[in-house]
Scaffold this motif. Structure first.
Motif, short mmCIF file in Angstrom:
data_model
loop_
_atom_site.label_atom_id
_atom_site.label_comp_id
_atom_site.label_asym_id
_atom_site.label_seq_id
_atom_site.Cartn_x
_atom_site.Cartn_y
_atom_site.Cartn_z
N SER B 12 25.71 -5.99 17.34
CA SER B 12 24.99 -4.54 17.65
C SER B 12 23.43 -4.78 17.70
CB SER B 12 25.35 -3.68 16.30
OG SER B 12 24.67 -4.15 15.25
N GLY B 13 23.20 -5.81 18.41
CA GLY B 13 21.90 -6.03 19.07
C GLY B 13 21.53 -4.99 20.08
N VAL B 14 20.67 -5.26 20.93
CA VAL B 14 20.26 -4.48 21.90
C VAL B 14 21.28 -4.42 23.04
CG1 VAL B 14 18.90 -6.03 23.31
CG2 VAL B 14 18.43 -3.66 23.37
N VAL B 15 21.94 -5.53 23.39
CA VAL B 15 23.02 -5.22 24.31
C VAL B 15 24.39 -4.83 23.79
CG1 VAL B 15 24.65 -6.91 25.81
CG2 VAL B 15 22.24 -7.59 25.34
N GLY B 16 24.72 -5.28 22.55
CA GLY B 16 26.07 -4.39 22.13
C GLY B 16 25.69 -2.81 21.85
N SER B 17 24.93 -2.53 21.23
CA SER B 17 24.42 -1.35 20.90
C SER B 17 24.34 -0.34 22.16
CB SER B 17 23.49 -1.09 19.77
OG SER B 17 22.07 -1.24 20.35
N SER B 18 23.62 -0.96 23.27
CA SER B 18 23.60 -0.09 24.45
C SER B 18 24.82 0.12 24.99
CB SER B 18 22.63 -1.02 25.50
OG SER B 18 22.70 -0.50 26.88
N ILE B 19 25.69 -0.88 24.90
CA ILE B 19 27.11 -0.68 25.77
C ILE B 19 27.91 0.38 24.88
CG2 ILE B 19 29.48 -1.91 26.02
CD1 ILE B 19 27.81 -4.60 26.43
N LYS B 195 42.32 -2.47 22.16
CA LYS B 195 42.69 -2.63 23.37
C LYS B 195 41.90 -3.46 24.40
CE LYS B 195 44.72 1.93 23.93
NZ LYS B 195 44.58 3.36 24.45
N GLN B 196 40.49 -3.29 24.32
CA GLN B 196 39.60 -4.08 24.95
C GLN B 196 38.52 -4.59 23.90
OE1 GLN B 196 38.50 -0.61 27.42
NE2 GLN B 196 39.00 -1.81 29.12
N ILE B 197 38.12 -5.78 24.14
CA ILE B 197 37.01 -6.36 23.34
C ILE B 197 35.76 -6.82 24.12
CG2 ILE B 197 38.24 -8.69 23.58
CD1 ILE B 197 37.59 -9.07 20.53
N VAL B 198 34.59 -6.56 23.69
CA VAL B 198 33.58 -6.91 24.34
C VAL B 198 32.70 -7.93 23.45
CG1 VAL B 198 31.42 -6.16 25.25
CG2 VAL B 198 33.26 -4.68 25.46
N LEU B 199 32.54 -8.96 23.85
CA LEU B 199 31.57 -9.94 23.26
C LEU B 199 29.96 -9.93 23.61
CD1 LEU B 199 34.12 -11.57 22.26
CD2 LEU B 199 33.34 -13.71 23.23
N ALA B 200 29.17 -9.45 22.56
CA ALA B 200 27.58 -9.15 22.71
C ALA B 200 27.15 -9.77 21.91
CB ALA B 200 27.57 -7.49 22.84
N THR B 201 27.45 -10.94 21.63
CA THR B 201 26.99 -11.73 20.33
C THR B 201 25.89 -12.89 20.49
OG1 THR B 201 28.88 -13.09 21.04
CG2 THR B 201 29.05 -11.78 19.20
N GLY B 202 24.92 -12.55 21.48
CA GLY B 202 23.80 -13.16 21.75
C GLY B 202 23.95 -14.75 21.37
N PRO B 203 23.11 -15.29 20.63
CA PRO B 203 23.05 -16.61 20.14
C PRO B 203 24.47 -17.29 19.54
CG PRO B 203 20.96 -15.62 19.26
CD PRO B 203 22.01 -14.58 19.93
#
Lengths: 109, 363
Positions: B12-19, B195-203
């Motif tokens: 839930s960083g800037v990328v995950g929370s934006s998505i 159903k769908q998974i998104v990796l927004a896990t940065g480092p």
């Protein structure tokens, strides 16, 4: 302390703002700091540290020993840049311009 | 909280929370965001948060950054005041010999519509009088700026919550299995089906990727930053190396060290950064440093973002990049298109995971 009591005098953060951060899921001083700026001012949490931990203890119903301290940041006491500036160049501090500007002979991509 | 979701976003960083936020605007998917800790405790909370465009090369990467920067004013109208300022960006150089590469940069970026001026010393000092008279010149573009990363991530999450996105914090992912075409995600607190998974896990992408059976070629790079006491307005533009926040603090730093997840600050880099500050802005010598912080950023092995489907696993997606603050509005938009329609308005071919020779999949 009532809701409007100022806890962080540097950033003027009151009890209600701390409690609101805890309600949105903050569990530690550092979580609260990032949401409210509490503890980010010139005193670097020296004044508010234990007051915030007290609010955390009451809200999370945990003993004081389990409420962690804020992360301490160098230089601990405000220090002039002139006093810090070293003489030698470091390999890890770089210039964005040098790093990114295309040099002669760079391949077209 | 149900345990079945259409989409689970990890991170839930800037990328995950934006998505999560952009996806929730459609209001047709049940979305959950998982985070091992609390938002802003990782990379997104330890950045100068430039929205930086003009030196991003090659030109297609610059173009991507520009398109994202263009979205910020609209984003701000939707989610609230994130203190986005399109200040214009200055990247100074100290040798007259660099003017040639500055011109070359301007020429290449012009091809995709990024306007760059190559300024003389006098022109730079007229714009930004606090800069050192020792500079030879600078590249300048109006499109660069900066944002308050704390406000940005907080407001992404608030807006997503308003659209019924669920968040689970302090809940690290322990295992991911595939079961009848669904993902079974075991976390410290619970088991979730997606159903769908998104990796927004940065480092942390390498570790989380391994749970899915893929080896994703990213590395960790530490950056150390100095924060001054609040100062009267001193610098007007975003300068390559520093920026002044709304409250008057100046954030300074541009360092890169490969030391894994070590987030300590070190005296040698602090001293060299202080020297850089004075070399750029002599008046800063008298300013007080209140604190220093370090962040671990992620850099994909070739430097460019990885955005798109994971080629070997149906319904698994990845979004990992160095410039998450700059790119988050665009990446959120593109991932929404991808997860909803299976195609994107901008071609993601340069950003695919399978461009890497070292990309490995064990499934």
């Amino acid at each position: 302390m009532d809701d409007s009591t100022i806890i962080c005098k540097c950033e003027e953060i009151n009890v209600a703002e701390i409690e609101q951060a805890i309600q949105s899921g903050a569990h530690t001083f550092d979580d609260i700091k990032r949401l409210t700026r509490c503890g980010m001012g010139p005193c670097q949490a020296k004044v508010c540290s234990n007051l915030v931990r007290q609010v955390l203890r009451e809200s999370l119903h945990k003993p004081m020993g389990e409420i962690s301290l804020p992360r301490m940041r160098m230089p601990l006491k405000p220090t002039r840049i002139a006093a810090l500036a070293g003489q030698e160049d470091s390999s890890s501090v770089i210039s964005l311009f040098d790093e990114t500007a295309p040099k002669a002979g760079d391949e077209e991509s | 909280m149900t345990n079945k979701y259409d989409v689970v976003v990890i991170g839930s960083g800037v990328v995950g929370s934006s998505i999560a936020y952009h996806l929730s605007e459609k209001k047709d998917k049940e979305i959950l965001v998982l985070d091992q800790s609390y938002p802003l405790s990782g990379t997104s909370g330890s950045t100068q948060a430039w929205v930086w465009v003009h030196n991003k090369t090659p030109a297609w990467y610059g173009e991507l950054s520009m398109l994202s920067a263009e979205l910020y004013p609209f984003l701000e109208r939707k989610i609230g005041d994130v203190e986005y300022k399109r200040t214009g960006g200055i990247a100074p150089f100290f040798n007259e010999a660099d003017r040639e590469s500055a011109r070359r940069l301007a020429e290449k970026q012009a091809e995709v519509g990024i306007d760059i001026d190559v300024l003389t010393r006098e022109q730079v000092l007229e714009k930004e009088p606090a800069l050192s008279a020792n500079i030879a010149g600078a590249t300048f573009s109006k499109i660069d700026g900066n944002v308050n990363p704390f406000r940005l991530v907080e407001l992404y999450i608030k807006a997503a919550k308003k659209n019924h996105v669920q968040f689970s914090f302090y809940n690290p992912v322990m295992d991911i299995k595939r079961n009848n075409g669904m993902f079974e995600i075991t976390t410290e607190k619970d088991v979730f089906i997606a159903k769908q998974i998104v990796l927004a896990t940065g480092p942390w992408t390498r570790e989380v990727g391994k749970l899915l059976g893929v080896d994703i070629p990213v590395k960790q790079v530490r950056g150390q930053i100095l924060v001054t006491e609040p100062l009267a307005p001193l610098i007007k533009y975003t300068i390559a190396g520093m920026r002044q926040a709304d409250n008057g603090e100046i954030l300074i730093g541009y360092s890169k060290e490969e030391v894994g997840y070590d987030r300590r600050t070190t005296l040698d880099v602090i001293q060299d950064t202080a020297k850089m500050a004075v070399d750029y802005i002599p008046a800063l010598a008298k300013a007080n440093i209140v604190r220093c912080f370090a962040g671990v950023r992620v850099i994909p092995n070739d430097g460019y973002p990885i955005v798109g489907p994971i080629p070997t696993i149906d319904n698994a997606y990845i979004a990992v990049m160095h410039s998450g603050i700059t790119l988050s509005p665009l990446v959120g938009t593109l991932m929404t298109e991808l997860l909803t329609d299976g195609e994107t308005s901008i071609d993601l071919k340069n950003l695919q995971l399978d461009r890497f020779n070292e990309f490995k999949s064990f499934v």
